[in-house]
Each structure stands twice: as C-alpha cells, then as structure tokens.
Design a protein around this motif. Structure first.
Motif, PDB file in Angstrom:
ATOM      1  N   MET A 174       1.666 -34.132  61.012  1.00  0.00           N
ATOM      2  CA  MET A 174       1.191 -33.016  61.810  1.00  0.00           C
ATOM      3  C   MET A 174      -0.325 -33.058  62.015  1.00  0.00           C
ATOM      4  O   MET A 174      -0.835 -32.492  62.986  1.00  0.00           O
ATOM      5  CB  MET A 174       1.607 -31.693  61.167  1.00  0.00           C
ATOM      6  N   ALA A 175      -1.046 -33.723  61.107  1.00  0.00           N
ATOM      7  CA  ALA A 175      -2.490 -33.851  61.300  1.00  0.00           C
ATOM      8  C   ALA A 175      -2.778 -34.672  62.556  1.00  0.00           C
ATOM      9  O   ALA A 175      -3.667 -34.340  63.354  1.00  0.00           O
ATOM     10  CB  ALA A 175      -3.137 -34.512  60.084  1.00  0.00           C
ATOM     11  N   ARG A 176      -2.007 -35.731  62.743  1.00  0.00           N
ATOM     12  CA  ARG A 176      -2.156 -36.537  63.951  1.00  0.00           C
ATOM     13  C   ARG A 176      -1.764 -35.746  65.186  1.00  0.00           C
ATOM     14  O   ARG A 176      -2.415 -35.834  66.237  1.00  0.00           O
ATOM     15  CB  ARG A 176      -1.300 -37.792  63.845  1.00  0.00           C
ATOM     16  N   GLU A 177      -0.702 -34.964  65.067  1.00  0.00           N
ATOM     17  CA  GLU A 177      -0.262 -34.172  66.199  1.00  0.00           C
ATOM     18  C   GLU A 177      -1.293 -33.114  66.559  1.00  0.00           C
ATOM     19  O   GLU A 177      -1.484 -32.812  67.740  1.00  0.00           O
ATOM     20  CB  GLU A 177       1.093 -33.528  65.905  1.00  0.00           C
ATOM     21  N   TYR A 178      -1.973 -32.562  65.539  1.00  0.00           N
ATOM     22  CA  TYR A 178      -3.059 -31.626  65.832  1.00  0.00           C
ATOM     23  C   TYR A 178      -4.132 -32.306  66.671  1.00  0.00           C
ATOM     24  O   TYR A 178      -4.585 -31.755  67.681  1.00  0.00           O
ATOM     25  CB  TYR A 178      -3.682 -31.101  64.536  1.00  0.00           C
ATOM     26  N   ARG A 179      -4.526 -33.505  66.283  1.00  0.00           N
ATOM     27  CA  ARG A 179      -5.567 -34.207  67.033  1.00  0.00           C
ATOM     28  C   ARG A 179      -5.113 -34.499  68.457  1.00  0.00           C
ATOM     29  O   ARG A 179      -5.877 -34.341  69.409  1.00  0.00           O
ATOM     30  CB  ARG A 179      -5.932 -35.525  66.325  1.00  0.00           C
ATOM     31  N   ARG A 180      -3.862 -34.908  68.601  1.00  0.00           N
ATOM     32  CA  ARG A 180      -3.358 -35.278  69.922  1.00  0.00           C
ATOM     33  C   ARG A 180      -3.293 -34.079  70.859  1.00  0.00           C
ATOM     34  O   ARG A 180      -3.771 -34.135  72.001  1.00  0.00           O
ATOM     35  CB  ARG A 180      -1.967 -35.915  69.790  1.00  0.00           C
ATOM     36  N   PHE A 181      -2.718 -32.980  70.389  1.00  0.00           N
ATOM     37  CA  PHE A 181      -2.559 -31.825  71.269  1.00  0.00           C
ATOM     38  C   PHE A 181      -3.863 -31.052  71.438  1.00  0.00           C
ATOM     39  O   PHE A 181      -4.085 -30.445  72.494  1.00  0.00           O
ATOM     40  CB  PHE A 181      -1.434 -30.924  70.756  1.00  0.00           C
ATOM     41  N   ASN A 182      -4.721 -31.073  70.421  1.00  0.00           N
ATOM     42  CA  ASN A 182      -6.030 -30.458  70.594  1.00  0.00           C
ATOM     43  C   ASN A 182      -6.825 -31.202  71.662  1.00  0.00           C
ATOM     44  O   ASN A 182      -7.514 -30.583  72.493  1.00  0.00           O
ATOM     45  CB  ASN A 182      -6.797 -30.460  69.272  1.00  0.00           C
ATOM     46  N   PHE A 183      -6.710 -32.527  71.660  1.00  0.00           N
ATOM     47  CA  PHE A 183      -7.377 -33.317  72.699  1.00  0.00           C
ATOM     48  C   PHE A 183      -6.826 -32.958  74.084  1.00  0.00           C
ATOM     49  O   PHE A 183      -7.583 -32.807  75.051  1.00  0.00           O
ATOM     50  CB  PHE A 183      -7.196 -34.811  72.431  1.00  0.00           C
ATOM     51  N   ALA A 184      -5.509 -32.816  74.179  1.00  0.00           N
ATOM     52  CA  ALA A 184      -4.906 -32.430  75.454  1.00  0.00           C
ATOM     53  C   ALA A 184      -5.428 -31.066  75.902  1.00  0.00           C
ATOM     54  O   ALA A 184      -5.697 -30.852  77.097  1.00  0.00           O
ATOM     55  CB  ALA A 184      -3.381 -32.402  75.330  1.00  0.00           C
ATOM     56  N   HIS A 185      -5.591 -30.151  74.941  1.00  0.00           N
ATOM     57  CA  HIS A 185      -6.111 -28.829  75.280  1.00  0.00           C
ATOM     58  C   HIS A 185      -7.565 -28.921  75.751  1.00  0.00           C
ATOM     59  O   HIS A 185      -7.971 -28.205  76.682  1.00  0.00           O
ATOM     60  CB  HIS A 185      -5.995 -27.892  74.084  1.00  0.00           C
ATOM     61  N   MET A 186      -8.353 -29.786  75.119  1.00  0.00           N
ATOM     62  CA  MET A 186      -9.729 -29.976  75.566  1.00  0.00           C
ATOM     63  C   MET A 186      -9.761 -30.530  76.993  1.00  0.00           C
ATOM     64  O   MET A 186     -10.654 -30.211  77.778  1.00  0.00           O
ATOM     65  CB  MET A 186     -10.464 -30.914  74.617  1.00  0.00           C
ATOM     66  N   GLN A 187      -8.772 -31.342  77.331  1.00  0.00           N
ATOM     67  CA  GLN A 187      -8.671 -31.814  78.706  1.00  0.00           C
ATOM     68  C   GLN A 187      -8.391 -30.660  79.667  1.00  0.00           C
ATOM     69  O   GLN A 187      -8.866 -30.663  80.803  1.00  0.00           O
ATOM     70  CB  GLN A 187      -7.589 -32.889  78.821  1.00  0.00           C
ATOM     71  N   HIS A 188      -7.625 -29.676  79.196  1.00  0.00           N
ATOM     72  CA  HIS A 188      -7.407 -28.487  80.018  1.00  0.00           C
ATOM     73  C   HIS A 188      -8.745 -27.817  80.340  1.00  0.00           C
ATOM     74  O   HIS A 188      -8.989 -27.404  81.478  1.00  0.00           O
ATOM     75  CB  HIS A 188      -6.500 -27.487  79.290  1.00  0.00           C
ATOM     76  N   HIS A 189      -9.594 -27.693  79.326  1.00  0.00           N
ATOM     77  CA  HIS A 189     -10.913 -27.108  79.551  1.00  0.00           C
ATOM     78  C   HIS A 189     -11.705 -27.920  80.575  1.00  0.00           C
ATOM     79  O   HIS A 189     -12.351 -27.360  81.470  1.00  0.00           O
ATOM     80  CB  HIS A 189     -11.694 -27.045  78.232  1.00  0.00           C
ATOM     81  N   SER A 190     -11.643 -29.244  80.435  1.00  0.00           N
ATOM     82  CA  SER A 190     -12.411 -30.104  81.341  1.00  0.00           C
ATOM     83  C   SER A 190     -11.915 -30.013  82.773  1.00  0.00           C
ATOM     84  O   SER A 190     -12.716 -29.946  83.720  1.00  0.00           O
ATOM     85  CB  SER A 190     -12.343 -31.561  80.861  1.00  0.00           C
ATOM     86  N   VAL A 191     -10.605 -30.016  82.954  1.00  0.00           N
ATOM     87  CA  VAL A 191     -10.083 -29.950  84.320  1.00  0.00           C
ATOM     88  C   VAL A 191     -10.353 -28.580  84.929  1.00  0.00           C
ATOM     89  O   VAL A 191     -10.636 -28.467  86.137  1.00  0.00           O
ATOM     90  CB  VAL A 191      -8.577 -30.308  84.365  1.00  0.00           C
ATOM     91  N   PHE A 192     -10.310 -27.532  84.107  1.00  0.00           N
ATOM     92  CA  PHE A 192     -10.632 -26.200  84.627  1.00  0.00           C
ATOM     93  C   PHE A 192     -12.076 -26.158  85.114  1.00  0.00           C
ATOM     94  O   PHE A 192     -12.369 -25.615  86.199  1.00  0.00           O
ATOM     95  CB  PHE A 192     -10.419 -25.142  83.547  1.00  0.00           C
ATOM     96  N   ASP A 193     -12.986 -26.733  84.340  1.00  0.00           N
ATOM     97  CA  ASP A 193     -14.386 -26.779  84.750  1.00  0.00           C
ATOM     98  C   ASP A 193     -14.539 -27.523  86.075  1.00  0.00           C
ATOM     99  O   ASP A 193     -15.294 -27.098  86.957  1.00  0.00           O
ATOM    100  CB  ASP A 193     -15.225 -27.456  83.661  1.00  0.00           C
ATOM    101  N   ALA A 194     -13.814 -28.636  86.223  1.00  0.00           N
ATOM    102  CA  ALA A 194     -13.885 -29.404  87.468  1.00  0.00           C
ATOM    103  C   ALA A 194     -13.302 -28.609  88.631  1.00  0.00           C
ATOM    104  O   ALA A 194     -13.820 -28.647  89.755  1.00  0.00           O
ATOM    105  CB  ALA A 194     -13.147 -30.728  87.310  1.00  0.00           C
ATOM    106  N   LEU A 195     -12.239 -27.874  88.381  1.00  0.00           N
ATOM    107  CA  LEU A 195     -11.595 -27.100  89.439  1.00  0.00           C
ATOM    108  C   LEU A 195     -12.512 -25.988  89.953  1.00  0.00           C
ATOM    109  O   LEU A 195     -12.689 -25.828  91.163  1.00  0.00           O
ATOM    110  CB  LEU A 195     -10.282 -26.506  88.935  1.00  0.00           C
ATOM    111  N   VAL A 196     -13.089 -25.225  89.021  1.00  0.00           N
ATOM    112  CA  VAL A 196     -13.929 -24.104  89.455  1.00  0.00           C
ATOM    113  C   VAL A 196     -15.239 -24.605  90.055  1.00  0.00           C
ATOM    114  O   VAL A 196     -15.860 -23.904  90.868  1.00  0.00           O
ATOM    115  CB  VAL A 196     -14.201 -23.117  88.297  1.00  0.00           C
ATOM    116  N   SER A 197     -15.651 -25.823  89.683  1.00  0.00           N
ATOM    117  CA  SER A 197     -16.858 -26.422  90.259  1.00  0.00           C
ATOM    118  C   SER A 197     -16.564 -27.133  91.572  1.00  0.00           C
ATOM    119  O   SER A 197     -17.469 -27.689  92.192  1.00  0.00           O
ATOM    120  CB  SER A 197     -17.485 -27.407  89.263  1.00  0.00           C
ATOM    121  N   ARG A 198     -15.286 -27.159  91.942  1.00  0.00           N
ATOM    122  CA  ARG A 198     -14.802 -27.789  93.182  1.00  0.00           C
ATOM    123  C   ARG A 198     -15.144 -29.274  93.217  1.00  0.00           C
ATOM    124  O   ARG A 198     -15.508 -29.823  94.254  1.00  0.00           O
ATOM    125  CB  ARG A 198     -15.358 -27.043  94.400  1.00  0.00           C
ATOM    126  N   GLN A 199     -14.989 -29.911  92.043  1.00  0.00           N
ATOM    127  CA  GLN A 199     -15.208 -31.350  91.919  1.00  0.00           C
ATOM    128  C   GLN A 199     -13.854 -32.043  91.972  1.00  0.00           C
ATOM    129  O   GLN A 199     -13.211 -32.301  90.952  1.00  0.00           O
ATOM    130  CB  GLN A 199     -15.937 -31.665  90.603  1.00  0.00           C
TER     131      GLN A 199
END
Length: 237
Positions: A174-199
């Motif tokens: 589960m420690a590995r799964e935490y890293r994997r899904f937390n990374f995916a969630h951080m990607q959500h943050h990144s794509v949201f930033d790109a979307l609102v910035s219209r990039q």
C-alpha cells in the motif's frame, strides 16, 4: 441495473482481474446465481455487461467464457484513452472552462487532497479516489464540447480494463500504491492549472501521461501469469 445485478457485476469483474477466474474458465447462469444467492436475471445482465467490456465471450450458445487478456491488449487501449482524453483537455483549455466546470474540478482536487495529505491510503481511500477520479475525467471530456470524443471513449471502454471505472491495487504494498495514486492526483492539479490557464498543449500532454497510471493493469496481468495475487477495486458505472 438492479442492485443484485450490480453486486454480481462488480464481484465478477474483481474475480477476473485478480485471476481468481482464469482465462478460459466457463461461467453459467444457474451456478453463478447460486454462488451469489440471486436469481438468474441479475447474473444474465452482469454477463452481458462483462461481454460488452470485453471480459467475457459467449461459449457455444450456452454460458460464457472468461476472455484471455494480455498486457499488450490493456496497454494499447490505455494509450488510445490517453490520446482521446488529451484531445479533450486541449479543446477544453482552448474553449475555456465554465465556472461550473471549474468548481467541479476544484471539488475533486480538495477531496483528493484530504485523502492523500495524511501520508498513506487505505483501500477505502482508494475507493473514494475512484469516484472523484471518474468525475474529474468526465468534467474534462464534457467541457471539450466534442461529442465525438465521448463516443470514441465509450467504444474504447469495451476493451478490457480500458475505462477509468476500475482501479487495481496491490494490497501487499500500500505504500507503493500511495505513491502511485498520489502522483496521479498531483497530475490532476497540474492539468487543472493548465486548463484554467488555457494552455491547451500542456493540458493535452499531462492528460496523455496521466493515462499511464492505468498501465498498472499490465503489471497486474504479468503478476497473475507468475501466480501472484492482487486485490482489485472495480466499481459499477
């Protein structure tokens, strides 16, 4: 689909993904209904859905057979999903997100932050992430205002485990799964930033990379071929 049908559908999907139901194994309505303590109709509906998802094939007019699924099958379908969702993100960014879409995406981010900020995840946390992940992706596809993308994704979802509607996790790490899904969630943050910035180009690239998180299924099937076991969370639509 009825509650009994959803129960059977989810249970069978888990069993196929984990290898408990092996490729080539036959499934019949009556024994399966007895196994889950339901009537034949919910089982029949679950079988039809699993056939549509590419997990079962009809066997000689009587019953079904678990389809053989390879890591390459899964990887190919996931790559297609990445291309389609990347296109949706680019077009959403270029059009500009509505206030309603921005609010929905922000809510997903806040909920995800609450799951991962404590530094670990449980299986229940990942079930919650499954739901918010589906909402996040759905909002982006809808915001593209391109129905062809949604239609193509719906067709691709008929490939085994190509949809975002299921998560496979390794309960032994589960420690590995935490890293994997937390990374995916951080990607959500990144794509949201790109979307609102219209990039648009940046949003597209992030979503295409984001799809790679699903390639865990390829590892799952590799593990099954070596006799290992995994726990799969797979929720009905």
């Amino acid at each position: 689909m009825s509650k009994p049908g959803q129960m059977v559908l989810v249970a069978l999907r888990k069993m196929i993904a984990s290898g408990e139901l092996a490729a080539g194994e036959r499934l019949m309505e009556i024994p399966t209904a007895e196994r889950f303590g339901v009537s034949r109709m919910p089982v029949r509906m679950a079988f039809v859905t699993l056939e549509q998802e590419g997990l079962l094939v009809r066997h000689g007019g009587r019953g079904y057979q678990v389809r053989s699924v390879s890591a390459d099958d899964i990887a190919g379908a996931v790559e297609v999903r990445g291309v389609l969702e990347g296109l949706a993100a680019r077009q959403s960014a270029e059009r500009g997100l509505s206030e309603q879409a921005q609010a929905a995406l922000r809510e997903c981010l806040v909920q995800g932050d609450a799951l991962f900020d404590k530094g670990y995840v449980t299986e229940e946390d990942l079930e919650a992430f499954h739901d918010l992940n589906m909402r996040f992706h759905q909002v982006i596809v809808e915001s593209s205002a391109n129905p062809a993308i949604a239609e193509a994704l719906a067709r691709n979802d008929h490939r085994p485990f190509a949809s975002v509607s299921a998560l496979a996790i390794d309960r032994e790490d589960m420690a590995r799964e935490y890293r994997r899904f937390n990374f995916a969630h951080m990607q959500h943050h990144s794509v949201f930033d790109a979307l609102v910035s219209r990039q648009g180009a940046r949003a597209e690239a992030i979503m295409r990379e984001h799809a790679n998180a699903t390639l865990r299924y390829a590892e799952v099937f590799g593990a099954i071929s070596h006799g290992e076991r995994v726990k799969v969370i797979s929720r009905g639509e």
